[in-house]
Every structure is written in C-alpha cells, then in structure tokens.
Design a protein around this motif. Structure first.
Motif, short mmCIF file in Angstrom:
data_model
loop_
_atom_site.label_atom_id
_atom_site.label_comp_id
_atom_site.label_asym_id
_atom_site.label_seq_id
_atom_site.Cartn_x
_atom_site.Cartn_y
_atom_site.Cartn_z
N THR A 40 0.65 -1.10 0.34
CA THR A 40 0.06 0.06 -0.15
C THR A 40 0.89 1.53 -0.13
O THR A 40 2.15 0.97 0.58
CB THR A 40 -0.41 0.39 1.37
OG1 THR A 40 -0.10 0.04 2.50
CG2 THR A 40 -1.77 -0.67 1.49
N VAL A 41 0.39 2.41 -0.32
CA VAL A 41 0.80 3.45 -0.95
C VAL A 41 0.06 4.45 -0.47
O VAL A 41 -1.02 4.91 -0.72
CB VAL A 41 2.04 3.91 -2.26
CG1 VAL A 41 0.89 3.74 -2.82
CG2 VAL A 41 2.75 5.29 -2.03
N PRO A 137 6.24 -7.37 8.57
CA PRO A 137 5.66 -5.94 7.62
C PRO A 137 6.90 -4.70 7.68
O PRO A 137 7.53 -4.54 9.21
CB PRO A 137 4.67 -6.07 8.44
CG PRO A 137 4.01 -7.08 9.29
CD PRO A 137 5.90 -7.54 9.22
N ARG A 138 6.97 -3.93 7.29
CA ARG A 138 7.54 -2.70 7.35
C ARG A 138 7.23 -1.75 6.06
O ARG A 138 6.16 -1.50 5.51
CB ARG A 138 9.05 -3.38 5.14
CG ARG A 138 9.53 -4.83 6.70
CD ARG A 138 11.00 -5.06 5.49
NE ARG A 138 12.21 -4.67 7.16
CZ ARG A 138 13.49 -5.30 6.71
NH1 ARG A 138 13.51 -5.75 5.44
NH2 ARG A 138 14.72 -4.91 7.52
N THR A 139 7.78 -0.88 6.87
CA THR A 139 7.94 0.77 6.42
C THR A 139 8.42 1.67 5.95
O THR A 139 9.55 1.38 6.05
CB THR A 139 7.06 1.22 7.83
OG1 THR A 139 6.04 0.74 7.95
CG2 THR A 139 6.06 2.53 6.93
N ARG A 141 9.73 5.39 3.83
CA ARG A 141 9.37 6.40 3.63
C ARG A 141 10.24 7.38 2.62
O ARG A 141 11.38 6.74 2.50
CB ARG A 141 9.63 7.24 4.89
CG ARG A 141 8.08 6.84 5.49
CD ARG A 141 8.43 7.99 6.59
NE ARG A 141 6.41 7.92 7.75
CZ ARG A 141 6.13 6.90 8.02
NH1 ARG A 141 7.35 5.86 8.69
NH2 ARG A 141 5.04 6.78 9.02
N THR A 180 4.50 6.85 1.97
CA THR A 180 4.98 5.85 2.80
C THR A 180 3.60 5.12 2.65
O THR A 180 2.65 4.63 2.27
CB THR A 180 3.69 6.32 4.06
OG1 THR A 180 4.26 7.37 4.57
CG2 THR A 180 3.88 5.23 5.29
N ILE A 181 5.16 3.66 2.11
CA ILE A 181 4.58 2.71 1.91
C ILE A 181 4.88 1.44 2.90
O ILE A 181 5.52 1.02 3.40
CB ILE A 181 6.42 2.10 0.73
CG1 ILE A 181 5.58 3.33 -0.95
CG2 ILE A 181 6.04 0.58 -0.82
CD1 ILE A 181 7.39 3.06 -1.62
N ARG A 182 3.62 0.72 2.22
CA ARG A 182 4.36 -0.48 3.59
C ARG A 182 3.70 -1.46 2.85
O ARG A 182 2.86 -1.69 2.12
CB ARG A 182 2.88 -0.21 4.67
CG ARG A 182 3.12 1.00 5.62
CD ARG A 182 1.49 0.82 6.70
NE ARG A 182 2.16 2.02 7.40
CZ ARG A 182 1.91 3.18 7.44
NH1 ARG A 182 1.38 3.62 5.91
NH2 ARG A 182 1.77 4.17 8.08
N PHE A 183 4.57 -2.15 3.42
CA PHE A 183 4.36 -3.91 2.18
C PHE A 183 5.04 -4.65 2.63
O PHE A 183 5.49 -4.58 4.03
CB PHE A 183 5.89 -3.56 1.09
CG PHE A 183 6.85 -3.88 1.43
CD1 PHE A 183 8.22 -5.17 0.91
CD2 PHE A 183 7.71 -2.79 1.66
CE1 PHE A 183 8.95 -5.60 1.56
CE2 PHE A 183 8.91 -2.80 2.24
CZ PHE A 183 10.04 -3.87 1.80
N GLN A 184 4.74 -6.45 2.45
CA GLN A 184 4.91 -7.42 3.18
C GLN A 184 5.28 -8.75 2.06
O GLN A 184 4.44 -8.25 1.35
CB GLN A 184 4.00 -8.76 4.10
CG GLN A 184 3.95 -9.24 5.36
CD GLN A 184 3.91 -9.72 6.35
OE1 GLN A 184 2.62 -9.10 6.18
NE2 GLN A 184 3.93 -9.98 6.82
N ARG A 215 11.98 1.04 8.47
CA ARG A 215 11.94 0.61 10.16
C ARG A 215 10.54 -0.02 9.75
O ARG A 215 9.77 -1.24 8.98
CB ARG A 215 11.40 1.68 10.42
CG ARG A 215 9.14 2.35 10.37
CD ARG A 215 8.47 3.25 11.11
NE ARG A 215 9.71 4.15 12.16
CZ ARG A 215 9.51 3.91 12.94
NH1 ARG A 215 10.13 2.92 13.76
NH2 ARG A 215 10.66 4.95 13.72
#
Length: 215
Positions: A40-41, A137-139, A141, A180-184, A215
């Motif tokens: 997601t972004v 899960p990683r974030t 930026r 802000t990109i959240r990915f797994q 992070r």
C-alpha cells in the motif's frame, strides 16, 4: 510330527514372529505460514525538517550532499535499501524546501539540516530503488519531488502480487511529497520503486529524490 487338529502356530509359539505395536506416526514439523504479499502507499506533505535517524531505525539513505555519485547511509544499517540506478543523468542540488538531519550516518556522521538532493531531467528518466523484504511488515518512507513535471511512482514486489501507481504534478514550479509505502513479502524478495518523469512541462522538467527511510 503334528497331531491332527493342532494349529501349527500354537504348537511352536517360539517360532511365531513377535508382534510389534505400531509406531506412532511422526508428527510433521510445523511449517511457517506462507507470506501473503501486501503493498500500500499513501502521500503526504514533507515535514519542514526530517530526522532520518528517527524515521529509519533499520536503514536509511540520503542523496545529494556529496554530489551526484555518492550517498550518505545509516551507519551499520541493514543495507536493505539499494539504489538500482535509473535512466538519465543525475545532478545534485541544494535548494530543497525541506531539510534532512541525522546522527548516525556514514561517511558523514551527522547533519543538522541539509537541503540537498538529486534530480534528473527529461521524459522517461528517473530513479530505480529496491528494498529487501524479510517476511515481516515493513514501512518505507520515500522523500521525493519534481520540478515543472508530472512524476509517476510505480511500486511492485519482485515475487508478484499487488502493484500500485501514484502520480504527482506541478507544471509551474517545485513540489515535494513523503510517500509512505507499507509492504510485506517473503524473505529475500524486493520492493521495487520507480520514480520517473511521465511528462515534462519545461526545458528541464525533472523528478528528484532526497532520502529513503526504512523501519
């Protein structure tokens, strides 16, 4: 000789194979559940001052302070953030509207607030970055911008699955954003990031990058 009517097994019990109780079937070793890809972004304004030490406890990279050919990285960081190149000639600049600070960098140990970054001009040119996954899960930026251009941010995972595209445009002047990109993804897979000039509205319509934090 056996007497008629006498069972052979009963007459010679010592010759009968001993029955072993069935051995319990070995229970299968627990396997890790498959990692479901997530991507997601979101987009927001960049704070006036970005603390990369706080934003990137796992890893971070900043560009531009040492020119176009050398970045500053988090000292003893994970190395998960990789600069994979991209099309176009890179140039450094030092008039970014936001400042970046850190206390754990290499080869520059600390910075109180640099406004440097990199840019590349022309339609189709841009930057390619990769971030290695670890199954959790990683974030990420991404601090990026543009000048007299429409920029296109393309995100995908090396293992396939969800993708995402965002556009940002300013035909007249400069614009920056915190993506802000959240990915797994499974360990060893990569988040692939492309930030390119989709359309130039001037002699040097460009996209730029300042930093990435993990992070």
């Amino acid at each position: 000789p056996l007497r008629p009517g006498v069972d052979a097994d009963a007459a010679s019990p010592g010759l009968r194979p001993r029955q072993r109780p069935p051995s319990p079937s070995a229970s299968p070793s627990p396997s890790r559940p498959a990692v479901v890809p997530v991507l997601t972004v979101t987009q927001a304004d960049v704070p006036a001052r970005v603390d990369l030490t706080a934003a990137g406890p796992v890893d971070w990279v900043h560009w531009g302070l040492l020119g176009a050919d050398q970045a500053v990285r988090k000292r003893n960081g994970s190395g998960a953030i990789r600069d994979e190149g991209g099309r176009g000639r890179r140039e450094s600049y030092s008039n970014n509207p936001e400042a970046y600070a850190w206390r754990d960098g290499a080869p520059v140990g600390s910075a109180g607030g640099t406004t440097s970054g990199l840019y590349t001009c022309g339609r189709g040119n841009g930057f390619t970055l990769a971030v290695t996954a670890d199954g959790e899960p990683r974030t990420v930026r991404l601090y990026a911008g543009l000048w007299m251009a429409r920029g296109r941010l393309d995100l995908r995972l090396s293992t396939g699955g969800p993708t995402s595209t965002l556009r940002m445009e300013d035909p007249h002047t400069q614009h920056t954003a915190e993506f802000t990109i959240r990915f797994q993804a499974p360990r060893g897979a990569k988040l692939l990031v492309n930030w390119t000039v989709e359309e130039s509205f001037g002699d040097c319509g460009n996209v730029g990058v300042q930093a990435v934090a993990l992070r």
